[in-house]
Design an enzyme around this catalytic site. Sequence first.
Site, short mmCIF file in Angstrom:
data_model
loop_
_atom_site.label_atom_id
_atom_site.label_comp_id
_atom_site.label_asym_id
_atom_site.label_seq_id
_atom_site.Cartn_x
_atom_site.Cartn_y
_atom_site.Cartn_z
N GLU A 1 0.87 -1.19 0.00
CA GLU A 1 0.00 0.00 0.00
C GLU A 1 0.89 1.22 0.00
OE1 GLU A 1 -3.88 0.11 2.00
OE2 GLU A 1 -3.21 -1.65 3.08
N HIS B 1 -8.76 10.17 2.55
CA HIS B 1 -8.38 9.03 1.72
C HIS B 1 -8.53 9.44 0.27
CE1 HIS B 1 -7.96 5.09 0.00
NE2 HIS B 1 -7.65 4.60 1.19
N ARG C 1 -0.66 9.11 1.63
CA ARG C 1 -2.02 9.56 1.32
C ARG C 1 -2.18 11.08 1.23
NH1 ARG C 1 -5.41 5.28 4.95
NH2 ARG C 1 -4.97 3.56 3.54
N HIS D 1 -11.23 10.52 6.20
CA HIS D 1 -11.06 9.08 6.40
C HIS D 1 -10.58 8.72 7.81
CE1 HIS D 1 -10.23 4.94 5.47
NE2 HIS D 1 -8.93 5.08 5.71
N ARG E 1 -0.91 9.28 8.72
CA ARG E 1 -0.80 7.84 9.02
C ARG E 1 -0.38 7.03 7.81
NH1 ARG E 1 -4.71 3.40 8.58
NH2 ARG E 1 -6.11 4.87 7.61
C1 LIG Z 1 -13.76 2.18 5.07
C2 LIG Z 1 -12.53 2.07 5.94
C3 LIG Z 1 -11.49 1.26 5.57
C4 LIG Z 1 -10.35 1.15 6.37
N1 LIG Z 1 -9.35 0.29 6.01
C5 LIG Z 1 -8.31 0.12 6.85
C6 LIG Z 1 -7.31 -0.87 6.58
O1 LIG Z 1 -7.37 -1.59 5.59
N2 LIG Z 1 -6.28 -1.01 7.47
C7 LIG Z 1 -6.18 -0.24 8.59
O2 LIG Z 1 -5.21 -0.41 9.36
N3 LIG Z 1 -7.11 0.68 8.88
C8 LIG Z 1 -8.17 0.87 8.05
N4 LIG Z 1 -9.13 1.80 8.36
C9 LIG Z 1 -9.02 2.53 9.62
C10 LIG Z 1 -9.38 1.62 10.79
O3 LIG Z 1 -10.44 0.77 10.40
C11 LIG Z 1 -9.83 2.42 11.99
O4 LIG Z 1 -8.90 3.41 12.30
C12 LIG Z 1 -9.94 1.52 13.21
O5 LIG Z 1 -10.72 0.40 12.90
C13 LIG Z 1 -10.55 2.28 14.36
O6 LIG Z 1 -10.91 1.37 15.35
P1 LIG Z 1 -11.47 1.91 16.73
O7 LIG Z 1 -11.75 0.72 17.55
O8 LIG Z 1 -10.56 2.94 17.25
O9 LIG Z 1 -12.83 2.67 16.34
P2 LIG Z 1 -14.12 2.15 15.55
O10 LIG Z 1 -13.92 0.86 14.89
O11 LIG Z 1 -14.57 3.29 14.73
O12 LIG Z 1 -15.17 1.92 16.72
C14 LIG Z 1 -15.68 2.99 17.46
C15 LIG Z 1 -16.73 2.48 18.43
O13 LIG Z 1 -17.06 3.51 19.34
C16 LIG Z 1 -18.47 3.58 19.48
N5 LIG Z 1 -18.80 4.93 19.94
C17 LIG Z 1 -18.52 6.12 19.37
N6 LIG Z 1 -18.97 7.12 20.15
C18 LIG Z 1 -19.53 6.56 21.24
C19 LIG Z 1 -20.17 7.05 22.40
N7 LIG Z 1 -20.33 8.35 22.63
N8 LIG Z 1 -20.66 6.17 23.30
C20 LIG Z 1 -20.54 4.84 23.10
N9 LIG Z 1 -19.93 4.31 22.03
C21 LIG Z 1 -19.43 5.16 21.12
C22 LIG Z 1 -18.99 3.20 18.13
O14 LIG Z 1 -20.35 2.80 18.20
C23 LIG Z 1 -18.03 2.05 17.78
O15 LIG Z 1 -18.46 0.89 18.44
C24 LIG Z 1 -10.26 1.92 7.56
C25 LIG Z 1 -11.31 2.75 7.93
C26 LIG Z 1 -12.45 2.82 7.15
C27 LIG Z 1 -13.57 3.73 7.57
#
Ligand SMILES: Cc1cc2nc3c(=O)[nH]c(=O)nc-3n(C[C@H](O)[C@H](O)[C@H](O)COP(=O)(O)OP(=O)(O)OC[C@H]3O[C@@H](n4cnc5c(N)ncnc54)[C@H](O)[C@@H]3O)c2cc1C
Length: 524
Positions: A114, A230, A277, A338, A373
């Site tokens: 990537e 992105h 990116r 993104h 990132r």
């Molecule tokens: C389409 C897409 C593709 C991606 N592809 C990649 C990839 O290939 N490789 C990579 O490394 N990264 C990728 N990323 C980035 C990566 O997926 C995210 O940075 C990572 O998954 C974030 O994980 P997280 O657990 O921090 O948050 P999230 O997975 O966003 O989870 C957040 C959680 O918090 C909860 N929440 C939010 N606010 C509140 C609140 N006030 N009270 C209670 N719950 C709350 C939500 O409901 C959710 O459950 C991608 C992102 C996207 C959007």
Amino acid sequence: MKVVQKDVLIVGSGLAGLYTSLHLDQDLSVGVVSKDRFDKSNSQLAQGGIASCISTEDSFDDHMEDTLVAGNFVNNVDAVSMLVEKAPGEIHRLIELGVEFDTDEEGMVLTTLEGGHSYRRVLHANGDATGKAIMESVLDQTVRRRNIEIFEKTMAVKIEKDSSSGDFDVIVLNDKEYICIRAKAVVIATGGVGALYKNTTNQMFSTGDGIALAKDAGCKLVDMCFVQFHPTAFYGEEINQRFLITEAVRGEGGILRNEKNEAFMERYDRRKDLAPRDVVARSIFTEMGKDGTEHVWLDITHHDKHYLESRFPTVYGFLKDQGIYMEKDMIPVAPVAHYFVGGIEADLYGRTSVDGIYACGEVSSTGVHGANRLASNSLLECVVFGKRCAIHINRTVNDRRTHINSVRKIRIAGAEYDREVCDDKMMNDCHFEDYMKSIQDIMTAHVGIVRTDEGLDEAYLRIESIYNWIRHHDRVCTMYHQVMNMCVVAMEIIMDAKNKDSIGCHYKEKSHWRRLCSERAEHV
Ligand SMILES: Cc1cc2nc3c(=O)[nH]c(=O)nc-3n(C[C@H](O)[C@H](O)[C@H](O)COP(=O)(O)OP(=O)(O)OC[C@H]3O[C@@H](n4cnc5c(N)ncnc54)[C@H](O)[C@@H]3O)c2cc1C
């Protein structure tokens, strides 16, 4: 108000939150609150994969260097070295939890390339459905744990520390009422801020709640101006959440072309389509501006149908539904919000500046990403630093003092929490959705890929006036809290952007007048 008692409360059920919960000692009682459905997160959507140095040609030094180059060398070097060195161990752990990464016929793990990576070190699962595969295993393990209680469709709206006991009262709101969840330690894992913009790859719950909660609780925020766009979201849908065309498509030879069919990236960067990116997004933005178009094209037609269908099943299926066949058609793409690089300042154990509050995943800022990132380092960040939060909590949580029994009076935005949940009419009267849309329009126009000081000033004033209106119209509904949070986070992003020079994904252009003055000054 109902009070629930836990040892640890985790806010967010994405990869960061759940991976942390799985590594907490099983004699601790753990609550996980999730604003949406428990199994809905941005982690689910990750396509490209998860980075880790696993081949003998690659090395930790190379992964580290690529991360630092992408981050413009303003990364926290200790955090980067932690990330890359712990990566293979956490990949192993994911496999133990049931994740099946793609392998070749001999069982060797397959990797892809990537943007910004100098080696093929991105592991993937089910082709381009890596997030889904990882989350299925992690969710499955979480529901088996007796010590973990899940609160779905429950939004955390306030974290208050009791100064006498050191405990936290986390006020959460479900569709009926506010509840107080009392815990000795709180982990904020609420993901990013994509919903602050008109178009994003994120789910629309990404309103930056965790950052607003943390600020209100006294945690320090850092690097708030770094919003990663992105380069290649699918252009064509008139909806906020745009479908992502994974960077791995460019990793497998996809080329960006402008309106005139020119492969324009070679004019901007020697790494061409696989530059980091921020560089690719800005180059596309410039080409779109020059040609007066709303998108560019991504061309992967040199591969055949069979290869594309099996390597990118998610993307292939989505595009087919739009009438686009990757083996013969070019894909219309444009940059959208993104990933949030900045956030709640956290150390290498996820500790924030408030003792007992931890942050991990996208909401946190350990400095690991610098000013931009590197692709596929964020799923990795969730597991490496999520595990470290759990390690620290396991070691220290029982030293914390025991809970007091009385419920303290907590005020939310000036109002007592014991109030009726807002009905549709009350919500319509307050126009929350219109304000949400206004914030998205303002952020997109003035706080996007290219910013100016004048635009940032205007954006601040307009968002501040929305904030002042909203805070005097408090209602018991998630929409009210979300719009408030969006205002708070937007203002923090703008203030930081005003105070920082261009670097990485924060790019400020001189305004017309400033440009004129500096051009004149050069001739004096
Ligand atoms: C389409 C897409 C593709 C991606 N592809 C990649 C990839 O290939 N490789 C990579 O490394 N990264 C990728 N990323 C980035 C990566 O997926 C995210 O940075 C990572 O998954 C974030 O994980 P997280 O657990 O921090 O948050 P999230 O997975 O966003 O989870 C957040 C959680 O918090 C909860 N929440 C939010 N606010 C509140 C609140 N006030 N009270 C209670 N719950 C709350 C939500 O409901 C959710 O459950 C991608 C992102 C996207 C959007």
